[in-house]
Design an enzyme around this catalytic site. Structure first.
Site, mmCIF file in Angstrom:
data_model
loop_
_atom_site.group_PDB
_atom_site.id
_atom_site.type_symbol
_atom_site.label_atom_id
_atom_site.label_comp_id
_atom_site.label_asym_id
_atom_site.label_seq_id
_atom_site.Cartn_x
_atom_site.Cartn_y
_atom_site.Cartn_z
ATOM 1 N N SER A 1 0.944 -1.347 -0.293
ATOM 2 C CA SER A 1 -0.245 -0.188 0.078
ATOM 3 C C SER A 1 0.773 1.226 0.126
ATOM 4 O O SER A 1 1.457 1.635 -0.867
ATOM 5 C CB SER A 1 -0.991 -0.408 0.654
ATOM 6 O OG SER A 1 -2.185 0.621 1.358
ATOM 7 N N ASP B 1 -9.470 -5.637 -5.150
ATOM 8 C CA ASP B 1 -8.544 -3.946 -3.742
ATOM 9 C C ASP B 1 -9.013 -3.327 -4.491
ATOM 10 O O ASP B 1 -9.962 -2.211 -5.344
ATOM 11 C CB ASP B 1 -7.263 -4.254 -4.466
ATOM 12 C CG ASP B 1 -6.605 -3.099 -3.640
ATOM 13 O OD1 ASP B 1 -7.177 -2.358 -2.709
ATOM 14 O OD2 ASP B 1 -5.539 -3.459 -3.615
ATOM 15 N N HIS C 1 -7.522 -5.772 -0.666
ATOM 16 C CA HIS C 1 -6.796 -4.740 -0.038
ATOM 17 C C HIS C 1 -5.164 -5.840 0.599
ATOM 18 O O HIS C 1 -4.090 -5.876 0.605
ATOM 19 C CB HIS C 1 -6.632 -3.404 0.477
ATOM 20 C CG HIS C 1 -5.721 -2.506 0.330
ATOM 21 N ND1 HIS C 1 -4.230 -2.284 -0.717
ATOM 22 C CD2 HIS C 1 -5.355 -1.719 1.889
ATOM 23 C CE1 HIS C 1 -4.070 -1.398 -0.488
ATOM 24 N NE2 HIS C 1 -3.958 -1.180 0.700
#
Length: 270
Positions: free
Chosen positions: A98, A222, A250
């Site tokens: 991320s 995601d 995610h």
């Protein structure tokens, strides 16, 4: 082993170093708004396979110091450089999830990949988490602005709401609570300032400066860093391999942890 590394006169970064004598080293950078403990399901397995696994808490998160400033990609990548130099890391794999993936990309560009032999990106927030006039694939900037506002108004609720879109697969309430509590360990101002960074900053020019083999692991479901971002990264990074995770959102490092660990270790060994 656990220790603190001084990266600025007033800032120490927390480091957990598992299997320091391992055959190959992986430096893990966590995503927003978590800390290095998010990689538990890698740390359970990879050190026993002979890998040295180093997890750091980004400034403002986990056990690291929480200054009131320094949450831009440049400073965060400088913190990584400080850790790499302090530990004298060479020929290691840099992995980031991320926002941690975006920070890893900035490290590669800003510090010319110092010490890195391979790069691994997990649901990375790059080249831009948000939509731009020439980039229609990210989240609306207003969505992130709302996250920032909610962080200052009711951070626990913001974290709960974010947790609702974090995973694609079913997770038990205790596991959801665990992710939630990792987020609570951060400082509120760090949580908000990092969100401002991934709303406003971009890394398009950084991609072309990456010159090591790169693995992109990304969940097709995601909802935070949309899968299209992975396809753009693959196009922009020389010698990049993209592996879609068909049953992940995610949190692919938990949702398909066996596949995740296998893909990462095969990439390191090949």
């Amino acid at each position: 082993m656990e220790y603190y590394i001084q990266v600025e006169p007033d800032v120490k970064i927390f480091v957990e170093d598992l299997n320091p004598r391992g055959k190959k080293t992986i430096l893990f950078i966590h995503g927003w708004p978590l800390n290095h403990k998010a990689y538990e399901y890698q740390f359970n397995v990879l050190p026993k396979m002979g890998y040295r696994c180093i997890g750091i808490d980004t400034r403002g998160f986990g056990n690291s110091d929480k200054p009131i400033s320094g949450y831009d990609y440049n400073t965060l990548s400088d913190d990584i450089r400080g850790v790499v130099e302090a530990l004298n890391l060479k020929n290691f794999t840099l992995g980031g999830h991320s926002m941690g993936g975006a920070t890893a990309i900035r490290y590669m560009a800003r510090h010319k990949g110092y010490g890195v032999s391979k790069l691994a990106l997990f649901g990375a927030a790059a080249p831009s988490l948000t939509k731009r006039p020439n980039f229609p694939y990210g989240l609306p900037k207003e969505t992130v602005t709302k996250l920032i506002q909610e962080t200052y108004n009711d951070r626990p609720k913001m974290l709960r709401d974010f947790g609702d879109i974090f995973l694609f697969q079913y997770a038990t309430q205790p596991l959801q609570d665990w992710f939630f509590n990792l987020g609570l360990e951060a400082a509120g101002w760090a949580t908000a300032d990092c969100a401002t960074t991934f709303r406003d900053e971009e890394l398009f020019c950084d991609l072309e400066k990456i010159n090591v083999p790169t693995l992109i692991l990304h969940g097709i479901h995601d909802k935070v860093c949309l899968f299209k971002l992975a396809e753009v990264m693959k196009q922009g990074i020389k010698n990049a391999k993209l592996v879609p995770f068909e049953y992940s959102g995610h949190g692919l490092f938990w949702e398909e942890r066996d596949k995740f660990n296998k893909e990462l270790t095969q990439f390191i060994e090949n």
